[in-house]
Enzyme design. Structure first.
Site, mmCIF file in Angstrom:
data_model
loop_
_atom_site.group_PDB
_atom_site.id
_atom_site.type_symbol
_atom_site.label_atom_id
_atom_site.label_comp_id
_atom_site.label_asym_id
_atom_site.label_seq_id
_atom_site.Cartn_x
_atom_site.Cartn_y
_atom_site.Cartn_z
ATOM 1 N N ASP A 108 16.837 20.030 57.766
ATOM 2 C CA ASP A 108 18.208 19.849 58.225
ATOM 3 C C ASP A 108 18.645 21.132 58.939
ATOM 4 O O ASP A 108 18.797 22.169 58.302
ATOM 5 C CB ASP A 108 19.074 19.592 56.983
ATOM 6 C CG ASP A 108 20.442 19.068 57.300
ATOM 7 O OD1 ASP A 108 20.965 19.400 58.377
ATOM 8 O OD2 ASP A 108 21.005 18.331 56.465
ATOM 9 N N ASP A 210 22.558 18.704 62.447
ATOM 10 C CA ASP A 210 23.929 18.662 61.961
ATOM 11 C C ASP A 210 24.916 18.644 63.134
ATOM 12 O O ASP A 210 24.746 19.395 64.099
ATOM 13 C CB ASP A 210 24.130 19.934 61.127
ATOM 14 C CG ASP A 210 25.372 19.918 60.281
ATOM 15 O OD1 ASP A 210 25.474 19.046 59.413
ATOM 16 O OD2 ASP A 210 26.237 20.790 60.486
ATOM 17 N N GLU A 269 23.120 13.875 63.543
ATOM 18 C CA GLU A 269 24.339 13.464 62.850
ATOM 19 C C GLU A 269 25.473 13.626 63.840
ATOM 20 O O GLU A 269 25.686 14.720 64.362
ATOM 21 C CB GLU A 269 24.614 14.340 61.626
ATOM 22 C CG GLU A 269 25.866 13.901 60.891
ATOM 23 C CD GLU A 269 26.724 15.049 60.335
ATOM 24 O OE1 GLU A 269 27.507 14.794 59.424
ATOM 25 O OE2 GLU A 269 26.637 16.191 60.844
ATOM 26 N N HIS A 329 25.621 12.983 51.484
ATOM 27 C CA HIS A 329 26.244 14.012 50.658
ATOM 28 C C HIS A 329 27.696 14.311 51.040
ATOM 29 O O HIS A 329 28.310 15.193 50.467
ATOM 30 C CB HIS A 329 25.411 15.294 50.772
ATOM 31 C CG HIS A 329 25.425 15.835 52.167
ATOM 32 N ND1 HIS A 329 24.878 15.145 53.245
ATOM 33 C CD2 HIS A 329 25.948 16.963 52.698
ATOM 34 C CE1 HIS A 329 25.072 15.839 54.351
ATOM 35 N NE2 HIS A 329 25.716 16.946 54.041
ATOM 36 N N ASP A 330 28.223 13.598 52.036
ATOM 37 C CA ASP A 330 29.591 13.855 52.486
ATOM 38 C C ASP A 330 30.579 12.747 52.106
ATOM 39 O O ASP A 330 31.774 12.925 52.279
ATOM 40 C CB ASP A 330 29.634 14.003 54.020
ATOM 41 C CG ASP A 330 28.941 15.259 54.514
ATOM 42 O OD1 ASP A 330 28.953 16.273 53.792
ATOM 43 O OD2 ASP A 330 28.372 15.212 55.626
#
Ligand code: GLC
Ligand code: CA
Length: 542
Positions: A108, A210, A269, A329-330
């Site tokens: 990531d 990201d 993302e 995870h958000d």
């Protein structure tokens, strides 16, 4: 790695599993998950048999050196593993052992910004004449004082931070401890290229990038137009602080670089992604994939899901490839988004959907267990967004609580004091128990993934909805040259009859998988009668 000859590349055919390393498994008792913990549990993810989950790739949330103001999404050294997680050698070992099991490793990379403690930023902020000054986004105050424009940070407050030493502002889309890089500076791009090569040469199979559509901001720093919204950030149309035209040239460079290494990929993302943006940013000469989060915002009704799926199918077209997720995870966990007595049945319906759509499915650790959001009392909140917005918004800690491996001490996650509380229901929702229970959410995920692996129609075929206006559930076909698979599911607690809008290509169907195993009485005609929360996956005779 030995690869079976298949028409589609692995990143289209396979299932991605997101590991949030802090909460996956702790190997040294400090209460924080680490690389040793992941190594110890690789067989859970894929040991080559249907006793394991059967995932094809692991996306590791950031494991790079970081002061952890945003838990790894603030990197202070892109070429080092944070000592909290282990050493570089552990990561090499993880790559090796994952490959041995036929799994890929996706790192990531948060490249929109670095940590404020990254040596690049240290140098940049040292003086206005520093050779790295232009590596970040520095601006003078307006003539009458105040920041250069009204841009807001995603985590709250102005996106500009005053630096008293050099009397200028720097821009941060997220925390002040996450200054944004200046992607218009060619030296920055060269350094990023080196970082990517460093990891590709070590054998990683790709990157999750990201907020990949935020790299550039309007060169004239124009104010964003107004929009109705709750938080200041949402009260702007983000016309000028994201989605700038320069992105495509960066994607083209990255694609070229990654493709030099063969069978690798990048998945983006997108901030405020939409099917149209995915279409614009992915494909030949651009990113391989970008996540679609549209299923995450659907209310629990089949029409909402069908609309989201068709919007993606239509925007991307038959050549495009979606990448769906039900969580990460958000965001709040699925079982907590659709709560109630039947939440686990809903989790199975959602799992069946995710794993039978056209596109690459991405699961977030714990989703396969039917984990709920954890309970994190105010004093234990770690997420900066949670600290700022509590109690209006609890932040992202509830979705990041440790993965429960067993009903033993520390839920088998740690021998120490876990960094976030273990979920109260860990005695029933844990890996060990669910592996033994053929009716568990985990067992259902396992069966779905292994079916998907074995079926060309499911992992590569086309998608066609059989219902124009779905009410009780969904029904669709997945078709490859060799196979036709019919998927039908009931979203509710009452039996339903799905009346199909078109004739099925065959009347002979063989049962493959479902929530009610042993149910052989299903009549397949133009009406499908389903039991409460029933999922049926059937294979058509040719
Ligand atoms: C992405 C990450 C999120 C992080 C943010 C800033 O949205 O998923 O966890 O806080 O970027 O890097
Ligand atoms: Ca640890």
């Amino acid at each position: 790695m030995v690869e079976a000859p298949e028409s589609l590349p692995w990143w289209k055919r396979g299932v991605i599993y997101q590991v949030y390393p802090r909460s996956f498994a702790d190997s040294n008792g400090d209460g924080i998950g680490d690389l040793g913990g992941i190594l110890a549990h690789l067989d859970y993810l894929n040991d080559g048999t249907p006793a394991s989950l059967g995932t094809d790739a692991i996306w590791l949330s950031p494991i790079f050196a970081s002061p952890a103001y945003d838990f790894g999404y603030d990197v202070s050294n892109y070429n080092e593993v944070d000592p909290l997680f282990g050493r570089l050698a552990d990561l090499d070992e993880l790559i090796r052992q994952a490959h041995e099991r036929g799994m890929r490793i996706i790192l990531d990379l948060a490249l929109n910004h670095t940590s404020h403690l990254h040596p690049w930023f240290d140098e940049s902020r040292a003086s206005r004449t520093s050779p790295k000054r232009d590596w970040y986004l520095w601006q003078d105050a307006r003539p009458r004082g105040g920041p250069p424009n009204h841009w807001q940070s995603v985590f709250g407050g102005r996106a500009w931070q005053w630096d008293p030493a050099t009397t200028q502002f720097y821009y941060h889309m997220f925390l002040p401890q996450q200054p944004d890089l200046n992607w218009r500076n060619p030296q920055v791009r060269e350094e990023i290229e080196k970082v990517m090569r460093f990891w590709l040469e070590r054998g990683v199979d790709g990157f999750r990038l990201d907020v990949v559509n935020a790299y550039f901001k309007d060169a004239q720093l124009r104010d964003n137009p107004f929009h109705w919204g709750l938080r200041a950030y949402d009260r702007q149309v983000h016309a000028y602080d994201a989605d700038q035209p320069e992105l495509l040239s960066v994607y083209a460079e990255m694609r070229k670089l990654v493709d030099e290494y063969g069978d690798r990929m990048v998945v983006g993302e997108l901030l405020r992604g939409s099917p149209k943006k995915i279409w614009r940013y992915c494909g030949a000469g651009r990113l391989h994939l970008a996540f679609s989060f549209d299923l995450i915002s659907c209310g629990w009704n089949p029409l909402a899901f069908q609309r989201a799926i068709l919007a993606c199918e239509q925007a991307l077209g038959p050549e495009g490839w979606p990448c769906y997720a039900l969580g990460n995870h958000d965001v709040s966990r699925l079982v907590s988004r659709y709560p109630g007595r039947h939440a686990l049945e809903r989790a199975k319906v959602a799992a069946a959907l995710l794993l039978t759509l056209r596109g690459t499915p991405c699961l977030y650790q714990g989703e396969e267990l039917g984990m709920k959001d954890g309970l994190v009392p105010r004093g234990k909140i770690r997420d900066p967004a949670g600290k700022r917005y509590w109690p209006l918004y609890p932040g992202r800690d509830p979705t990041r609580t440790p993965l429960p491996w067993s009903d033993g001490p520390g839920a088998g996650f740690t021998n120490g004091d876990p960094w976030l509380p273990i979920n109260p229901d860990f005695r029933s929702v844990n890996v060990a128990r669910e592996l033994e229970d053929p009716h568990s959410v985990l067992s259902f995920y396992r069966r779905l993934i292994w079916l998907r692996r074995s079926s060309k129609a499911l992992n590569s075929g086309s998608f066609r909805s059989l219902l124009k206006n779905p009410k009780g559930g969904l029904a669709y076909l997945r078709e490859s040259e060799e196979e036709t698979v019919l998927v039908a599911m009931n979203f509710y607690q009452r039996p339903t009859q799905l009346v199909l809008d078109e004739d099925l290509p065959t009347s002979q169907w063989e049962w493959r998988l479902g929530t009610h195993p042993g149910r052989s009485g299903l009549q397949v005609g133009n009406t499908l009668s389903l039991l409460p929360y029933e999922v049926c996956i059937l294979q058509g005779a040719r």
